[in-house]
Motif scaffolding. Sequence first.
Motif, short mmCIF file in Angstrom:
data_model
loop_
_atom_site.label_atom_id
_atom_site.label_comp_id
_atom_site.label_asym_id
_atom_site.label_seq_id
_atom_site.Cartn_x
_atom_site.Cartn_y
_atom_site.Cartn_z
N VAL A 24 0.85 -1.19 0.00
CA VAL A 24 0.00 0.00 0.00
C VAL A 24 0.89 1.24 0.00
O VAL A 24 1.83 1.34 0.78
CB VAL A 24 -0.93 0.02 1.24
N TYR A 25 0.56 2.17 -0.90
CA TYR A 25 1.27 3.44 -1.00
C TYR A 25 0.24 4.55 -0.82
O TYR A 25 -0.77 4.58 -1.51
CB TYR A 25 1.94 3.57 -2.36
N VAL A 26 0.52 5.45 0.11
CA VAL A 26 -0.39 6.56 0.39
C VAL A 26 0.40 7.86 0.39
O VAL A 26 1.47 7.95 1.00
CB VAL A 26 -1.10 6.39 1.76
N GLU A 27 -0.12 8.87 -0.33
CA GLU A 27 0.41 10.22 -0.28
C GLU A 27 -0.65 11.06 0.43
O GLU A 27 -1.80 11.09 -0.01
CB GLU A 27 0.63 10.80 -1.68
N LEU A 58 -5.70 12.80 -0.06
CA LEU A 58 -5.14 11.45 0.09
C LEU A 58 -5.13 10.80 -1.29
O LEU A 58 -6.15 10.83 -1.99
CB LEU A 58 -5.98 10.58 1.01
N LYS A 59 -3.99 10.27 -1.67
CA LYS A 59 -3.89 9.49 -2.90
C LYS A 59 -3.31 8.15 -2.50
O LYS A 59 -2.38 8.08 -1.71
CB LYS A 59 -2.97 10.17 -3.91
N SER A 60 -3.87 7.08 -3.05
CA SER A 60 -3.38 5.76 -2.67
C SER A 60 -3.30 4.85 -3.88
O SER A 60 -4.00 5.04 -4.88
CB SER A 60 -4.28 5.14 -1.61
N SER A 61 -2.43 3.87 -3.76
CA SER A 61 -2.41 2.77 -4.72
C SER A 61 -2.14 1.50 -3.93
O SER A 61 -1.45 1.51 -2.92
CB SER A 61 -1.36 2.99 -5.82
N VAL A 62 -2.75 0.43 -4.40
CA VAL A 62 -2.65 -0.86 -3.73
C VAL A 62 -2.21 -1.88 -4.76
O VAL A 62 -2.80 -1.98 -5.85
CB VAL A 62 -4.02 -1.27 -3.12
N MET A 63 -1.18 -2.65 -4.43
CA MET A 63 -0.66 -3.70 -5.31
C MET A 63 -0.84 -5.05 -4.64
O MET A 63 -0.65 -5.18 -3.43
CB MET A 63 0.83 -3.50 -5.58
N ASP A 64 -1.16 -6.06 -5.44
CA ASP A 64 -1.25 -7.41 -4.87
C ASP A 64 0.15 -8.02 -4.80
O ASP A 64 1.14 -7.39 -5.18
CB ASP A 64 -2.23 -8.28 -5.65
N SER A 65 0.23 -9.24 -4.33
CA SER A 65 1.54 -9.88 -4.12
C SER A 65 2.27 -10.16 -5.43
O SER A 65 3.48 -10.39 -5.43
CB SER A 65 1.37 -11.18 -3.33
N ILE A 70 -4.33 -2.97 -7.88
CA ILE A 70 -5.74 -3.26 -7.65
C ILE A 70 -6.53 -2.04 -8.14
O ILE A 70 -6.23 -0.91 -7.77
CB ILE A 70 -6.02 -3.50 -6.15
N THR A 71 -7.55 -2.28 -8.96
CA THR A 71 -8.34 -1.17 -9.51
C THR A 71 -9.78 -1.17 -9.01
O THR A 71 -10.48 -0.17 -9.17
CB THR A 71 -8.33 -1.21 -11.05
N ARG A 78 -11.31 -1.88 1.10
CA ARG A 78 -11.17 -2.97 2.08
C ARG A 78 -9.73 -3.05 2.59
O ARG A 78 -9.50 -3.21 3.79
CB ARG A 78 -11.59 -4.28 1.42
N VAL A 79 -8.77 -2.91 1.68
CA VAL A 79 -7.36 -2.95 2.08
C VAL A 79 -7.00 -1.70 2.89
O VAL A 79 -6.34 -1.80 3.94
CB VAL A 79 -6.44 -3.09 0.84
#
Length: 105
Positions: A24-27, A58-65, A70-71, A78-79
């Motif tokens: 998880v990346y959050v700015e 808030l800006k975020s991006s979520v990557m799976d393993s 994740i879009t 949820r994450v």
Amino acid sequence: MTKRANVHADIETTVELDGCTYDVYVEATAHGYYDPGRTYGPPENCYPPEGEMDILSLKSSVMDSDGQEITDPVEIQRVLDALPEGLIDDALWESFDDHSHGYED
């Protein structure tokens, strides 16, 4: 003296959720103030410390393993909901403590 600041925090963390690992990346950008109060001298001149942080964006991006972004907004939320409580606020206050970002009045 009250210190005011516009602050920015970049947060990178990992979340384990339902047997899956997410990066998880959050700015976060915020405006805050802090007054250390006055805790010495005559009681009539004393007051407690206080502060507040207003998150502006808030800006975020979520990557799976597998490194895939994740879009699905429901899955992203949820994450993000599984992030440790206070993580973003703590990062912003830590940035606030950097005197190069603030000004006093």
